[in-house]
Design a protein around this motif. Sequence first.
Motif, PDB file in Angstrom:
ATOM      1  N   ILE A   7       0.848  -1.209   0.000  1.00  0.00           N
ATOM      2  CA  ILE A   7       0.000   0.000   0.000  1.00  0.00           C
ATOM      3  C   ILE A   7       0.878   1.251   0.000  1.00  0.00           C
ATOM      4  CG2 ILE A   7      -1.654   1.294   1.443  1.00  0.00           C
ATOM      5  CD1 ILE A   7      -2.752  -1.576   2.265  1.00  0.00           C
ATOM      6  N   ARG A   8       1.926   1.224   0.809  1.00  0.00           N
ATOM      7  CA  ARG A   8       2.877   2.355   0.854  1.00  0.00           C
ATOM      8  C   ARG A   8       3.536   2.544  -0.515  1.00  0.00           C
ATOM      9  NH1 ARG A   8       6.080   0.232   4.235  1.00  0.00           N
ATOM     10  NH2 ARG A   8       5.535   1.212   6.215  1.00  0.00           N
ATOM     11  N   GLN A   9       3.981   1.423  -1.091  1.00  0.00           N
ATOM     12  CA  GLN A   9       4.677   1.488  -2.387  1.00  0.00           C
ATOM     13  C   GLN A   9       3.742   1.980  -3.494  1.00  0.00           C
ATOM     14  OE1 GLN A   9       8.037   0.993  -2.456  1.00  0.00           O
ATOM     15  NE2 GLN A   9       7.804   1.946  -4.473  1.00  0.00           N
ATOM     16  N   ALA A  10       2.478   1.543  -3.448  1.00  0.00           N
ATOM     17  CA  ALA A  10       1.511   1.968  -4.479  1.00  0.00           C
ATOM     18  C   ALA A  10       1.323   3.487  -4.429  1.00  0.00           C
ATOM     19  CB  ALA A  10       0.176   1.250  -4.275  1.00  0.00           C
ATOM     20  N   PHE A  11       1.340   4.050  -3.228  1.00  0.00           N
ATOM     21  CA  PHE A  11       1.211   5.507  -3.088  1.00  0.00           C
ATOM     22  C   PHE A  11       2.400   6.203  -3.763  1.00  0.00           C
ATOM     23  CE2 PHE A  11       2.100   9.527  -1.049  1.00  0.00           C
ATOM     24  CZ  PHE A  11       0.853  10.114  -0.946  1.00  0.00           C
ATOM     25  N   LEU A  12       3.593   5.752  -3.425  1.00  0.00           N
ATOM     26  CA  LEU A  12       4.802   6.394  -3.972  1.00  0.00           C
ATOM     27  C   LEU A  12       4.861   6.221  -5.494  1.00  0.00           C
ATOM     28  CD1 LEU A  12       7.330   5.331  -1.179  1.00  0.00           C
ATOM     29  CD2 LEU A  12       6.184   7.543  -1.431  1.00  0.00           C
ATOM     30  N   ASP A  13       4.517   5.022  -5.978  1.00  0.00           N
ATOM     31  CA  ASP A  13       4.545   4.766  -7.427  1.00  0.00           C
ATOM     32  C   ASP A  13       3.534   5.653  -8.156  1.00  0.00           C
ATOM     33  OD1 ASP A  13       6.443   2.843  -6.994  1.00  0.00           O
ATOM     34  OD2 ASP A  13       5.082   1.135  -7.236  1.00  0.00           O
ATOM     35  N   PHE A  14       2.355   5.806  -7.548  1.00  0.00           N
ATOM     36  CA  PHE A  14       1.311   6.620  -8.176  1.00  0.00           C
ATOM     37  C   PHE A  14       1.807   8.059  -8.358  1.00  0.00           C
ATOM     38  CE2 PHE A  14      -2.305   9.527  -7.894  1.00  0.00           C
ATOM     39  CZ  PHE A  14      -3.127   9.034  -8.891  1.00  0.00           C
ATOM     40  N   PHE A  15       2.384   8.627  -7.298  1.00  0.00           N
ATOM     41  CA  PHE A  15       2.804  10.030  -7.422  1.00  0.00           C
ATOM     42  C   PHE A  15       4.083  10.181  -8.246  1.00  0.00           C
ATOM     43  CE2 PHE A  15      -0.462  10.667  -4.251  1.00  0.00           C
ATOM     44  CZ  PHE A  15      -1.108  11.732  -4.862  1.00  0.00           C
ATOM     45  N   ARG A  16       4.893   9.134  -8.291  1.00  0.00           N
ATOM     46  CA  ARG A  16       6.042   9.188  -9.210  1.00  0.00           C
ATOM     47  C   ARG A  16       5.513   9.271 -10.651  1.00  0.00           C
ATOM     48  NH1 ARG A  16       8.718   4.835  -7.799  1.00  0.00           N
ATOM     49  NH2 ARG A  16      10.309   5.714  -6.447  1.00  0.00           N
ATOM     50  N   SER A  17       4.450   8.516 -10.924  1.00  0.00           N
ATOM     51  CA  SER A  17       3.880   8.523 -12.280  1.00  0.00           C
ATOM     52  C   SER A  17       3.249   9.877 -12.624  1.00  0.00           C
ATOM     53  CB  SER A  17       2.846   7.401 -12.433  1.00  0.00           C
ATOM     54  OG  SER A  17       1.605   7.799 -11.868  1.00  0.00           O
ATOM     55  N   LYS A  18       2.997  10.703 -11.596  1.00  0.00           N
ATOM     56  CA  LYS A  18       2.453  12.054 -11.837  1.00  0.00           C
ATOM     57  C   LYS A  18       3.559  13.102 -11.718  1.00  0.00           C
ATOM     58  CE  LYS A  18      -1.884  10.509 -11.777  1.00  0.00           C
ATOM     59  NZ  LYS A  18      -2.569  10.236 -13.042  1.00  0.00           N
ATOM     60  N   GLY A  19       4.801  12.691 -11.921  1.00  0.00           N
ATOM     61  CA  GLY A  19       5.906  13.653 -11.988  1.00  0.00           C
ATOM     62  C   GLY A  19       6.487  14.086 -10.649  1.00  0.00           C
ATOM     63  N   HIS A  20       6.239  13.333  -9.569  1.00  0.00           N
ATOM     64  CA  HIS A  20       6.768  13.698  -8.243  1.00  0.00           C
ATOM     65  C   HIS A  20       8.113  13.023  -7.979  1.00  0.00           C
ATOM     66  CE1 HIS A  20       2.594  14.845  -7.894  1.00  0.00           C
ATOM     67  NE2 HIS A  20       2.802  15.391  -6.710  1.00  0.00           N
ATOM     68  N   GLU A  21       9.016  13.768  -7.351  1.00  0.00           N
ATOM     69  CA  GLU A  21      10.276  13.206  -6.875  1.00  0.00           C
ATOM     70  C   GLU A  21      10.001  12.557  -5.510  1.00  0.00           C
ATOM     71  OE1 GLU A  21      13.097  13.340  -8.567  1.00  0.00           O
ATOM     72  OE2 GLU A  21      14.433  12.548  -7.006  1.00  0.00           O
TER      73      GLU A  21
END
Length: 282
Positions: A7-21
Amino acid sequence: MMTSADIRQAFLDFFRSKGHEIVPSAPIVVKNDPTLMFTNAGMNQFKDYFLGNKPAPFKRVADTQKCLRVSGKHNDLEEVGVDTYHHTMFEMLGNWSFGDYFKDEAIEWSWELLTVVYNIPKDRLYATVFEGDVKEGIPASSIALAKWKSLLPDEHIVFGNKKDNFWEMGETGPCGPCSEIHVDCRPDEERKKIPGHTLVNKDHPQVIEIWNNVFIQFNRKKDGSLEPLPATHVDTGMGLERLVRVLQGKTSNYDTDIFTGTIAETEKITGKNMTSAIARQL
Ligand code: SER
């Protein structure tokens, strides 16, 4: 079932896919800020970017931050041990925009993550919107309201006052109106009897806030006045322990895989039944 790590990883992956560092959690003891002893929110480490004291190295970042709420403005000590969803120390998932995207995108992406990636049923979600405050001279959040109206039926949108819908880091510092997302985890039968919107922000143990979207627009000064900031920013915080409990279908944060391993090990070492001790206390 997704584990807490998934669940934690899915959050980080989602926002990485929206251009977040993706950046690391800041230390829990705050350095170089006399207004705060412990990190109480993911945004603390970014205070200087919000206030315009320093340029942000990235316009969009996301992380998972260890937080401690035991003193000062955000103090959960009285709640811990008497309900199933407050903790002194917890992990806050967050995404930030420093003068980049604002309310529309923040709300849109929180909705997409919760309903498409995590598959939370839409009819269990409620959003709160700041109703404005005459004394502070701040109008109701019309942009957030319009955005939520495009995603949710009217009876799933609840107006909130300054206490629930205006977030401030401490007595001074960055602040702004916010829009929270609540989940109604009650069984269908109960949901039919009492509409969920009447239970939002009413301390119901199964209707809980999971995510706060703050729109940082002001600096609260020492004299109590609000100074508009040169740019507008997004600061969001989602309680990992609460999200995991919702996604794992539990009625208490303590029944998720974040805690069950530690509880089982403690039982082994002490020979005591911790689960019943927790249940008795609650
Ligand atoms: N700063 C807000 C909070 O702690 C959102 O991250 O709720």
